[in-house]
Motif scaffolding. Structure first.
Motif, PDB file in Angstrom:
ATOM      1  N   ASP A  88       0.830  -1.210   0.000  1.00 55.64           N
ATOM      2  CA  ASP A  88       0.000   0.000   0.000  1.00 55.64           C
ATOM      3  C   ASP A  88       0.863   1.258   0.000  1.00 55.64           C
ATOM      4  O   ASP A  88       0.588   2.206  -0.735  1.00 55.64           O
ATOM      5  N   THR A  89       1.890   1.266   0.821  1.00 58.99           N
ATOM      6  CA  THR A  89       2.757   2.440   0.913  1.00 58.99           C
ATOM      7  C   THR A  89       3.529   2.642  -0.383  1.00 58.99           C
ATOM      8  O   THR A  89       3.688   3.770  -0.848  1.00 58.99           O
ATOM      9  N   ARG A  90       4.002   1.561  -0.975  1.00 52.92           N
ATOM     10  CA  ARG A  90       4.705   1.662  -2.256  1.00 52.92           C
ATOM     11  C   ARG A  90       3.794   2.277  -3.326  1.00 52.92           C
ATOM     12  O   ARG A  90       4.199   3.166  -4.071  1.00 52.92           O
ATOM     13  N   ALA A  91       2.559   1.788  -3.394  1.00 55.22           N
ATOM     14  CA  ALA A  91       1.614   2.316  -4.379  1.00 55.22           C
ATOM     15  C   ALA A  91       1.335   3.796  -4.111  1.00 55.22           C
ATOM     16  O   ALA A  91       1.281   4.608  -5.043  1.00 55.22           O
ATOM     17  N   ARG A  92       1.178   4.134  -2.849  1.00 59.92           N
ATOM     18  CA  ARG A  92       0.909   5.526  -2.482  1.00 59.92           C
ATOM     19  C   ARG A  92       2.102   6.422  -2.845  1.00 59.92           C
ATOM     20  O   ARG A  92       1.939   7.514  -3.392  1.00 59.92           O
ATOM     21  N   LEU A  93       3.316   5.971  -2.537  1.00 58.77           N
ATOM     22  CA  LEU A  93       4.506   6.769  -2.867  1.00 58.77           C
ATOM     23  C   LEU A  93       4.699   6.882  -4.373  1.00 58.77           C
ATOM     24  O   LEU A  93       5.197   7.897  -4.861  1.00 58.77           O
ATOM     25  N   ASP A  94       4.310   5.860  -5.118  1.00 61.90           N
ATOM     26  CA  ASP A  94       4.406   5.932  -6.563  1.00 61.90           C
ATOM     27  C   ASP A  94       3.439   6.993  -7.107  1.00 61.90           C
ATOM     28  O   ASP A  94       3.798   7.765  -7.997  1.00 61.90           O
ATOM     29  N   ARG A  95       2.226   7.051  -6.556  1.00 67.03           N
ATOM     30  CA  ARG A  95       1.282   8.088  -6.971  1.00 67.03           C
ATOM     31  C   ARG A  95       1.816   9.474  -6.609  1.00 67.03           C
ATOM     32  O   ARG A  95       1.698  10.425  -7.387  1.00 67.03           O
ATOM     33  N   LEU A  96       2.426   9.586  -5.437  1.00 66.09           N
ATOM     34  CA  LEU A  96       3.015  10.860  -5.028  1.00 66.09           C
ATOM     35  C   LEU A  96       4.171  11.243  -5.941  1.00 66.09           C
ATOM     36  O   LEU A  96       4.326  12.409  -6.316  1.00 66.09           O
ATOM     37  N   ARG A  97       4.960  10.278  -6.336  1.00 68.84           N
ATOM     38  CA  ARG A  97       6.090  10.537  -7.239  1.00 68.84           C
ATOM     39  C   ARG A  97       5.589  11.141  -8.546  1.00 68.84           C
ATOM     40  O   ARG A  97       6.141  12.123  -9.045  1.00 68.84           O
ATOM     41  N   HIS A  98       4.529  10.579  -9.094  1.00 70.07           N
ATOM     42  CA  HIS A  98       3.974  11.110 -10.343  1.00 70.07           C
ATOM     43  C   HIS A  98       3.410  12.517 -10.147  1.00 70.07           C
ATOM     44  O   HIS A  98       3.553  13.374 -11.021  1.00 70.07           O
ATOM     45  N   LEU A  99       2.795  12.753  -8.999  1.00 72.47           N
ATOM     46  CA  LEU A  99       2.267  14.078  -8.696  1.00 72.47           C
ATOM     47  C   LEU A  99       3.402  15.102  -8.569  1.00 72.47           C
ATOM     48  O   LEU A  99       3.320  16.210  -9.096  1.00 72.47           O
ATOM     49  N   LEU A 100       4.478  14.715  -7.881  1.00 73.02           N
ATOM     50  CA  LEU A 100       5.630  15.610  -7.726  1.00 73.02           C
ATOM     51  C   LEU A 100       6.304  15.894  -9.068  1.00 73.02           C
ATOM     52  O   LEU A 100       6.775  16.999  -9.311  1.00 73.02           O
TER      53      LEU A 100
END
Length: 167
Positions: A88-100
């Motif tokens: 879950d955290t990996r998926a969340r950080l991946d979404r954040l990476r794309h947003l950043l």
């Protein structure tokens, strides 16, 4: 009997560190970092010192607070960060990476707003992904708040470190 009051000495030392020119402090910290296997560009250190110096009472402590930015990638993640990187955290950080990656402005207020907005959009508190994000960006070393860490590393380095941990 005379005695040395270490608490008072550290307080005074901290005061003078906060007042010192970042270029002077970078010159003092650079050999310590290099001696610990983390050579750093003094120009980068000058930019970073104002973000972390409030927490330092001594020059070696200041060096410890700057290790996160001096690390060369790829670097291994500490055990705590590895434990926090569940699916879950990996998926969340991946979404954040794309947003950043989409952010044109890489400034403190913008990044703070992006992180808070992301947490709200995900329906979680920053505590759900913040410690893992800090660990990924710093390798487990001490680091300032998330927005300051992002500013300190810069956009390219931030995205690269996130990519190293998630890919």
């Amino acid at each position: 009997p005379a005695r040395l009051d270490w608490a008072k000495l550290n307080h005074l030392n901290q005061h003078y560190i906060q007042q010192a020119d970042p270029a002077r402090l970078a010159g003092l910290v650079s050999p310590i970092l290099a001696g610990n296997g983390h050579p750093a560009d003094e120009t980068k250190l000058i930019r970073l010192i104002p973000l972390v110096r409030e927490a330092a009472q001594t020059i070696p402590q200041l060096a410890d607070l700057l290790v996160f930015a001096a690390r060369s990638r790829p670097f291994p993640l500490d055990e705590n960060t590895q434990k926090r990187l569940d699916d879950d955290t990996r998926a969340r950080l991946d979404r954040l990476r794309h947003l950043l990656a989409q952010q044109a402005s890489w400034e403190m207020a913008t990044l703070d707003s992006v992180i808070r907005g992301f947490a709200e959009a995900e329906g979680v508190g920053i505590g759900k992904f913040g410690p893992a994000l800090r660990g990924v960006l710093s390798g487990g070393a001490a680091a300032p708040d998330l927005a300051s860490t992002l500013i300190a590393l810069g956009k390219d380095e931030t995205l690269a470190r996130l990519g190293d941990a998630l890919d």
